[in-house]
Design an enzyme around this catalytic site. Structure first.
Site, PDB file in Angstrom:
ATOM      1  CB  SER A 155       1.452 -12.316   3.520  1.00  0.00           C
ATOM      2  OG  SER A 155       1.904 -12.957   2.354  1.00  0.00           O
ATOM      3  CB  CYS A 180       5.584 -10.725  -7.660  1.00  0.00           C
ATOM      4  SG  CYS A 180       6.508 -10.729  -6.115  1.00  0.00           S
ATOM      5  CD  GLU A 205      -7.393  -2.952  -4.986  1.00  0.00           C
ATOM      6  OE1 GLU A 205      -7.564  -4.169  -4.767  1.00  0.00           O
ATOM      7  OE2 GLU A 205      -7.087  -2.489  -6.090  1.00  0.00           O
ATOM      8  CB  CYS A 212       1.672  -9.332  -7.820  1.00  0.00           C
ATOM      9  SG  CYS A 212       0.995  -8.187  -6.624  1.00  0.00           S
ATOM     10  CB  CYS A 241       4.537  -3.693  -3.987  1.00  0.00           C
ATOM     11  SG  CYS A 241       5.660  -4.918  -3.263  1.00  0.00           S
ATOM     12  CG  HIS A 287       4.006 -17.571  -5.006  1.00  0.00           C
ATOM     13  ND1 HIS A 287       2.875 -18.093  -4.433  1.00  0.00           N
ATOM     14  CD2 HIS A 287       4.001 -16.253  -4.669  1.00  0.00           C
ATOM     15  CE1 HIS A 287       2.218 -17.134  -3.792  1.00  0.00           C
ATOM     16  NE2 HIS A 287       2.890 -16.006  -3.909  1.00  0.00           N
ATOM     17  CB  CYS A 306      -7.175  -8.686   3.178  1.00  0.00           C
ATOM     18  SG  CYS A 306      -5.674  -8.784   2.205  1.00  0.00           S
TER      19      CYS A 306
HETATM   20  N1  SAH Z   1       3.827  -8.553  -0.348  1.00  0.00           N
HETATM   21  C1  SAH Z   1       3.374  -9.612   0.472  1.00  0.00           C
HETATM   22  C2  SAH Z   1       1.927  -9.462   0.907  1.00  0.00           C
HETATM   23  C3  SAH Z   1       0.960  -8.962  -0.099  1.00  0.00           C
HETATM   24  S1  SAH Z   1       0.593 -10.025  -1.448  1.00  0.00           S
HETATM   25  C4  SAH Z   1       3.604 -10.940  -0.188  1.00  0.00           C
HETATM   26  O1  SAH Z   1       3.935 -10.968  -1.369  1.00  0.00           O
HETATM   27  O2  SAH Z   1       3.491 -11.957   0.487  1.00  0.00           O
HETATM   28  C5  SAH Z   1      -0.478 -11.219  -0.672  1.00  0.00           C
HETATM   29  C6  SAH Z   1      -0.451 -12.588  -1.330  1.00  0.00           C
HETATM   30  O3  SAH Z   1      -1.118 -12.557  -2.594  1.00  0.00           O
HETATM   31  C7  SAH Z   1       0.951 -13.111  -1.599  1.00  0.00           C
HETATM   32  O4  SAH Z   1       1.051 -14.460  -1.247  1.00  0.00           O
HETATM   33  C8  SAH Z   1       1.064 -12.914  -3.096  1.00  0.00           C
HETATM   34  O5  SAH Z   1       2.070 -13.693  -3.629  1.00  0.00           O
HETATM   35  C9  SAH Z   1      -0.325 -13.257  -3.544  1.00  0.00           C
HETATM   36  N2  SAH Z   1      -0.677 -12.843  -4.887  1.00  0.00           N
HETATM   37  C10 SAH Z   1      -0.322 -11.729  -5.550  1.00  0.00           C
HETATM   38  N3  SAH Z   1      -0.863 -11.719  -6.783  1.00  0.00           N
HETATM   39  C11 SAH Z   1      -1.579 -12.860  -6.903  1.00  0.00           C
HETATM   40  C12 SAH Z   1      -2.364 -13.428  -7.942  1.00  0.00           C
HETATM   41  N4  SAH Z   1      -2.523 -12.830  -9.110  1.00  0.00           N
HETATM   42  N5  SAH Z   1      -2.966 -14.623  -7.701  1.00  0.00           N
HETATM   43  C13 SAH Z   1      -2.816 -15.251  -6.510  1.00  0.00           C
HETATM   44  N6  SAH Z   1      -2.095 -14.764  -5.497  1.00  0.00           N
HETATM   45  C14 SAH Z   1      -1.472 -13.585  -5.695  1.00  0.00           C
HETATM   46 FE1  SF4 Z   2       4.671  -6.936  -3.778  1.00  0.00          FE
HETATM   47 FE2  SF4 Z   2       5.121  -9.350  -4.828  1.00  0.00          FE
HETATM   48 FE3  SF4 Z   2       3.584  -9.098  -2.634  1.00  0.00          FE
HETATM   49 FE4  SF4 Z   2       2.732  -8.233  -5.036  1.00  0.00          FE
HETATM   50  S1  SF4 Z   2       3.138 -10.330  -4.443  1.00  0.00           S
HETATM   51  S2  SF4 Z   2       2.549  -7.147  -3.105  1.00  0.00           S
HETATM   52  S3  SF4 Z   2       4.657  -7.459  -5.949  1.00  0.00           S
HETATM   53  S4  SF4 Z   2       5.770  -8.618  -2.836  1.00  0.00           S
END
Ligand code: SAH
Ligand code: SF4
Length: 342
Positions: A190, A115, A91, A118, A111, A215, A104
């Protein structure tokens, strides 16, 4: 087959010379077509048919085909589901801020980091994206919308620092004057906090903005939602961030997704403030985007305000990030996740 879109102009020029005996201006012509978003050699009309055929036997062009497009009725944010040459999908999201268009981008299909909040993390990992596949996401959006992208955030699917070499090459290509020519100051990356790679990135001394997905204010909460924290605990991560900020003189941006009852108490805010004390940084508070099956809910508005107040009292600036495209699930991973389930 060689991935032509992942080469620099210098590399292409060298290959054309040694492998095909072609002069430098040919490489320049072809490179210009690629930089303008050509998706097939047949489009390169100032090059002979024979040569085009020849090239298509040696090189391939990465394309990102639009499989699905959602446009927010609130703010015109556009979300794409894109497929690459091998059919794998990611996406990308285009947001229209007052200072121009921001895209973005995804850096991986899936991944590995898992997390718990996510959508991408829930689906597991398939493969890394190549530099040309990251560029192709920009080409597809620009062509579809008839616009020029001016800012990039590597905040889509995947962990960019887990695909370090390809992401670095992408950054050098996208900022190069023969390519998109988008300056590093217009790019954010990020990461969930791969500490070794943050030190590597520091040595590259790039002028991009580093966003760190924190977080949580402590190891207990962070390890519960972000498994990567077991490998690189908070203090280790924040030491890397301090070092990065000092070496590059760039303010670190900490992402903090507020989850009701999980990480949004006053105690959490105080602990966060004391951990970040004295660092060149900014905190972005994001109301968590509820993802299917996680059970997580957004924090209430007063929690967000309490966080800003407490952090501010300790000299740390924080803002609640404007959520764009709320009606189209603009946080990445959700659209692909649902598409695959169907
Ligand atoms: N992997 C990297 C970049 C992609 S995720 C990272 O984790 O930073 C981009 C951002 O979206 C990150 O800050 C991630 O923690 C956040 N994110 C993921 N799922 C989310 C959700 N359900 N609500 C809010 N932010 C979210
Ligand atoms: Fe991967 Fe975590 Fe970033 Fe989601 S928030 S893309 S699981 S590193």
């Amino acid at each position: 087959m060689i991935d032509i879109g992942s080469l620099t102009l210098e590399e292409l020029t060298e290959q054309f010379k040694t492998e095909l005996g072609l002069p430098a201006f040919r490489a320049k012509q072809v490179y210009k077509w690629l930089a303008d978003g050509a998706s097939d050699f047949s489009e390169m009309t100032n090059i002979s048919k024979d040569l085009r055929n020849n090239l298509s036997n040696i090189y391939y062009i990465s394309v990102a085909t639009i499989e699905k497009k959602l446009v927010s009725v609130y703010d015109k944010t556009v979300k794409y589901l894109l497929s690459f040459n091998d059919g794998e999908m990611v996406e990308s999201v285009v947001m229209n801020y007052h200072h121009g268009y921001t895209i973005c981008l995804s850096s991986q299909v899936g991944c590995k980091m898992g997390c718990t909040f996510c959508a991408t993390g829930q689906g597991g990992f398939t493969r890394n994206l190549t530099p040309s596949e990251m560029l192709a996401q920009i080409h597809s959006a620009q062509k579809d919308l008839g616009i020029r992208i001016s800012n990039i955030v590597l905040m889509g699917m995947g962990e960019p620092l887990d695909n370090y070499d390809n992401v670095l090459r992408f950054l050098r290509l996208v900022s190069n004057e023969n390519n998109f020519n988008i300056g590093m100051r217009h790019i954010s990356l990020s990461t969930c906090g791969l500490v070794d790679r943050i030190y590597d990135l520091e040595k590259e001394n790039l002028q991009l903005t580093l966003s760190v997905s924190l977080h949580a204010p402590n190891d207990v909460i962070r390890s519960r939602t972000m498994p990567v924290n077991k490998r690189y605990p908070i203090d280790t991560l924040l030491n890397a961030c301090r070092s990065y900020a000092a070496a590059t003189n760039r303010r670190i941006s900490f992402e903090y997704a507020m989850i009701s009852g999980v990480n949004d108490s006053d105690e959490c805010a105080k602990e966060l403030a004391s951990r970040l004390k004295g660092m060149l940084c900014h905190v972005n508070l994001i109301p968590v985007n509820p993802v299917d099956n996680t059970g997580y809910r957004k924090s209430a508005r007063d929690r967000q305000q309490a966080f800003i107040r407490i952090l501010g009292k300790h000299g740390i600036t924080a803002t609640v990030r404007r959520t764009l495209g709320a009606d189209i699930n603009a946080s990445c991973g959700q659209l692909r996740g649902r598409h695959l389930k169907k």
